[in-house]
Design an enzyme around this catalytic site. Structure first.
Site, PDB file in Angstrom:
ATOM      1  CD  GLU A   1      -2.443  -6.465   4.738  1.00  0.00           C
ATOM      2  OE1 GLU A   1      -2.239  -6.182   3.799  1.00  0.00           O
ATOM      3  OE2 GLU A   1      -2.444  -5.070   5.529  1.00  0.00           O
TER       4      GLU A   1
ATOM      5  CB  CYS B   1      -1.169   0.017   1.313  1.00  0.00           C
ATOM      6  SG  CYS B   1      -2.733   1.265   0.741  1.00  0.00           S
TER       7      CYS B   1
ATOM      8  CG  HIS C   1      -4.547  -3.676   2.641  1.00  0.00           C
ATOM      9  ND1 HIS C   1      -3.401  -3.469   3.450  1.00  0.00           N
ATOM     10  CD2 HIS C   1      -4.421  -2.399   2.176  1.00  0.00           C
ATOM     11  CE1 HIS C   1      -3.404  -1.753   3.147  1.00  0.00           C
ATOM     12  NE2 HIS C   1      -4.103  -1.016   2.850  1.00  0.00           N
TER      13      HIS C   1
END
Lengths: 257, 215
Positions: free
Chosen positions: B195, B84, B193
């Site tokens: 994650e 990001c 992202h």
């Protein structure tokens, strides 16, 4: 191919337990928010919203602990709301693993909280929750006001103007709940959803009133919402997330399958 | 095999537990979230995340001397993953925060999404928030086991367009085409992202843990 509209199941949590129940097939503990979040994650939910309705401020440690547990094993975005009053409350929830924090009543009492927290943590993690109710008489130009205390207390604030102001102050997203429709299963208030969605440059989540899959599609197609939030239709197993996505996709809406 | 030592660089900008948890879930690794240059130097691989305003991020990176630290990681050949704002910080500069000089690991700048409407006439809300498709424009070990055009979770208002198209590893579109991922040598960076991107994101993190740092 492009950005998908999102389906967000919402968990109401009181003292660390999901209230209103969840009725998944084979679930061990229907009150455990961690187990339920895990299920929704596996089922293909695009995000999860966790609404803390714990009345006392003292029991918020339980909430923080639950958020930590969910964040350890659920790898989709998690929004946490309910009782958020200060920059410090927001910091604690973000550190616990929330990706976004939703501010509701505190924004009304103290709009600068939205600006301060957006400056501090970034707009991307600040959601402003708006509870709106229609206040126009039949035949009049539609108008909606912000209500607090579960829709009982009017504030005199115009909901569309308020949403614009929140976006100006740095909110990254609006969670709009129609207090006229919440719990009715009659569908979203599409007029207020559309009025706010069209007025603000940030994404809007429609909430309140979903009773069937057509309602979800209408929220996007007629309400112009970027995401749709629902609780009971998913919790009680009436529809799965996959069925909801398939139906919305069949209506021509871009979805993540 | 001994667990991989992964350093997640913490420069005080936001919560890094999600990255830590997702890496632990993705493979056999010891993850340490750290602002200690010695710990970063001792790690086998490095993650460079970031959220919020890039002006604040770059100010902290420079104050802590992490601009030099990142350069050292790049020079060492260790696998480096930017996420990001971490990816945006690798560009030459950003128009955010009144113009911000960045690390210059890739040629090109970071610009704000223009907004407007898409081909169907829908308003393009900013931030670009949600699940969008990523076209794999480069063959790269980090795409292993991930379908082309798989969806990843994005949330950002500014986007990267590298000057050299061959630096782009993945493409996305939101009103305009932009880089969803960039790569060269031992650097891979994503605008999305991983994650927070469920199975595809975890697969990318597993691939990062298995990656030897060459393209």
């Amino acid at each position: 191919m492009g950005l998908a509209k999102r389906i967000i199941p919402c968990l109401d949590v009181d003292n660390g337990r999901v209230v209103k129940g969840v009725n998944f097939v084979g679930i061990r503990d229907a009150g455990d928010p961690v187990e339920i979040a895990r299920r929704y994650n596996q089922a293909g939910a695009d995000e999860i919203t966790f609404l803390d309705i714990t009345a006392s401020h003292e029991n918020r440690d339980t909430t923080v602990h639950t958020v930590e547990q969910i964040a350890r094993e659920v790898f989709i975005p998690l929004t946490v709301g309910g009782g958020v009053r200060s920059v410090d409350d927001i910091r604690v929830l973000l550190n616990a693993g929330a990706d976004k924090v939703s501010i509701n009543t505190a924004a009304i009492h103290n709009p600068s909280l939205v600006q301060e927290s957006a400056d501090r943590f970034g707009s991307q993690c600040i959601v402003v929750a708006i509870d709106a109710k229609a206040v126009h008489e039949e035949g009049e130009t539609p108008r909606w006001e912000i209500f607090t205390h579960g829709g009982r207390k009017p504030t005199g604030i115009d909901a569309v103007r308020w949403a614009e102001k929140m976006a100006d102050l740095g909110a990254g997203e609006i969670l709009l709940t129609s207090m006229d429709r919440d719990g009715t299963k009659n569908g979203f208030d599409l007029a207020v959803t559309r009025a706010i969605s069209d007025a603000v440059p940030i994404p809007v989540i429609a909430s309140g009133g979903v009773g069937n899959l057509d309602h979800l599609a209408q929220g996007v197609l007629q309400g112009h919402a970027d995401a749709v939030l629902a609780a009971s239709i998913f919790h009680f197993g009436e529809y799965t997330i996959a069925e909801a996505k398939a139906h919305m996709a069949a209506c021509g809406i871009e979805m993540r399958q | 095999m001994a667990p991989q030592r992964v350093a997640v660089i913490d420069y005080g900008m936001g919560n890094l537990h999600s990255v830590e948890s997702a890496l632990q879930h993705a493979g056999n690794c010891d993850v340490v979230v750290t602002h200690d240059a010695a710990v970063v130097a001792a790690a086998d691989r490095v993650v460079f995340p970031g959220v919020g305003a890039i002006g604040d991020c770059m100010a902290e990176i420079k104050r802590l001397g992490f601009d030099r630290l990142i350069s050292e990681v790049v020079a060492s050949g260790k696998p480096l993953l930017g996420i990001c704002v971490g990816m945006q910080a690798m560009m030459e500069g950003s128009e955010e925060s009144g113009g911000t000089e960045c690390l210059g690991l890739f040629e090109g700048v970071v610009q704000r999404f223009p907004g407007g409407v898409d081909k169907q006439g829908n308003t393009l809300k900013i931030p670009h928030m949600g699940w969008n498709t990523v076209q794999q424009t480069m063959r790269h070990p980090l795409w292993y086991g991930i379908e082309n055009n798989a969806r990843f979770y994005f949330v950002h208002s500014y986007c990267v367009t590298p000057t050299k198209p061959e630096a782009q590893a993945g493409g996305c579109e939101y009103g305009l085409p932009f880089a969803a991922a960039i790569a060269r040598d031992n650097i891979f960076a994503t605008q999305f992202h991983p994650e927070k991107s469920h199975d595809s994101g975890l697969q990318l993190l597993t691939n990062f843990l298995n990656w030897n740092g060459s393209c």
